[in-house]
Write an enzyme that holds these catalytic residues in place. Sequence first.
Site, PDB file in Angstrom:
ATOM      1  N   TYR A 151       0.847  -1.202   0.000  1.00 28.76           N
ATOM      2  CA  TYR A 151       0.000   0.000   0.000  1.00 28.76           C
ATOM      3  C   TYR A 151       0.876   1.243   0.000  1.00 28.76           C
ATOM      4  O   TYR A 151       2.024   1.217   0.443  1.00 28.76           O
ATOM      5  CB  TYR A 151      -0.957   0.013   1.196  1.00 28.76           C
ATOM      6  CG  TYR A 151      -0.278   0.187   2.540  1.00 28.76           C
ATOM      7  CD1 TYR A 151      -0.040   1.454   3.078  1.00 28.76           C
ATOM      8  CD2 TYR A 151       0.127  -0.917   3.288  1.00 28.76           C
ATOM      9  CE1 TYR A 151       0.579   1.616   4.318  1.00 28.76           C
ATOM     10  CE2 TYR A 151       0.748  -0.769   4.523  1.00 28.76           C
ATOM     11  CZ  TYR A 151       0.973   0.500   5.031  1.00 28.76           C
ATOM     12  OH  TYR A 151       1.592   0.668   6.246  1.00 28.76           O
ATOM     13  N   CYS A 152       0.324   2.332  -0.519  1.00 29.06           N
ATOM     14  CA  CYS A 152       1.008   3.629  -0.526  1.00 29.06           C
ATOM     15  C   CYS A 152      -0.074   4.711  -0.580  1.00 29.06           C
ATOM     16  O   CYS A 152      -1.261   4.407  -0.492  1.00 29.06           O
ATOM     17  CB  CYS A 152       1.991   3.746  -1.685  1.00 29.06           C
ATOM     18  SG  CYS A 152       1.262   3.412  -3.296  1.00 29.06           S
ATOM     19  N   THR A 153       0.318   5.959  -0.719  1.00 31.02           N
ATOM     20  CA  THR A 153      -0.639   7.066  -0.589  1.00 31.02           C
ATOM     21  C   THR A 153      -1.793   6.967  -1.576  1.00 31.02           C
ATOM     22  O   THR A 153      -2.955   6.900  -1.193  1.00 31.02           O
ATOM     23  CB  THR A 153       0.082   8.419  -0.758  1.00 31.02           C
ATOM     24  OG1 THR A 153       1.137   8.501   0.186  1.00 31.02           O
ATOM     25  CG2 THR A 153      -0.896   9.573  -0.520  1.00 31.02           C
ATOM     26  N   GLY A 189      -4.912   3.180  -3.163  1.00 29.89           N
ATOM     27  CA  GLY A 189      -4.058   3.505  -2.037  1.00 29.89           C
ATOM     28  C   GLY A 189      -4.790   3.822  -0.751  1.00 29.89           C
ATOM     29  O   GLY A 189      -5.986   3.545  -0.580  1.00 29.89           O
ATOM     30  N   ILE A 190      -4.050   4.428   0.155  1.00 31.52           N
ATOM     31  CA  ILE A 190      -4.586   4.794   1.468  1.00 31.52           C
ATOM     32  C   ILE A 190      -5.734   5.787   1.313  1.00 31.52           C
ATOM     33  O   ILE A 190      -6.705   5.756   2.080  1.00 31.52           O
ATOM     34  CB  ILE A 190      -3.485   5.395   2.352  1.00 31.52           C
ATOM     35  CG1 ILE A 190      -2.329   4.407   2.512  1.00 31.52           C
ATOM     36  CG2 ILE A 190      -4.023   5.810   3.716  1.00 31.52           C
ATOM     37  CD1 ILE A 190      -1.040   5.043   3.009  1.00 31.52           C
TER      38      ILE A 190
END
Length: 303
Positions: free
Chosen positions: A184-186, A212-213
């Site tokens: 996961y990432c932004t 993403g988040i």
Amino acid sequence: MATPKIVLFYVFTPLADPEAVKLWQHTLAESLGLKGRVIVSKDGINATIGGDIFDVKKYVRATRSYEPFKKADIKWSNGEGDDFPRLSVKVRPELVTFGTDDEITVTEAGVEGGGEHLKPGALHKLLDERGDEVVFFDGRNAMEAQIGKFRDAIVPETDTTRDFIDEIESGKYDDLKGKPVVTYCTGGIRCEVLSVLMKNRGFEEVYQLDGGIVRYGETFGNTGYWDGSLYVFDKRMHVEFGDGAESIGHCVACEKPTPNFVNCANLDCRQQYLRCDDCTEKNRQPHCSDCVQAGIPAEVTAG
């Protein structure tokens, strides 16, 4: 009254003339008075742009009118006004600088060979079915995870994106190669590439959090598996997904919970570190922990 908004999006797609796309994007954003960062490469576009909502909507409509970008997944958030100091539109070899351009193949359908995309609801279904077997793997720089991350997530020791290759080749995560790993990432872009790199190095069951988040927070707020705040690269510095978010970051001076980063007073450092509003107001510990340990003198400060 102006209503500031920020949009975040990326599209992986082959571009025959990145320089032409750069000039078009710069002219478009500048004509609308927008600021932010746009990166263009032969593999697509990655953008974070802010301004008045009506101007941002015009930008989004114009960008989507270009056939390769028509399906761009636009993520909206509230701005504060003047969230970016300037408009920057650049052409780079990679949309995300892992230093592994030779491993990535991009078609009109996106990045080939990446992890399976999981929407927030599908992620919860996977967790319901597989439980503690599922591993969250943070695809951001380690600093960002200080104020927010998925519960029990593994946070690699990374200062820059280029550090991920050494991390996943180090052997320290080899025990994960047979487990379901959710990257996961932004906004999702890093995981498009990271999930390919992990699969290429023997990780067998790799997923990526779709959107993403940001999309996860929009869906579940503070009721899911996300803890804390989301670090963002603009004037806001961090955002929360609703009221009642509990900070997981702690002030270096007093240990109180805080999501607020400040820059080290050492002009040769300027590293960001956590300091609460009260300690900032009283100028407690004006240097980061590294500089304190190194004995940086107080006079080497920013005014």
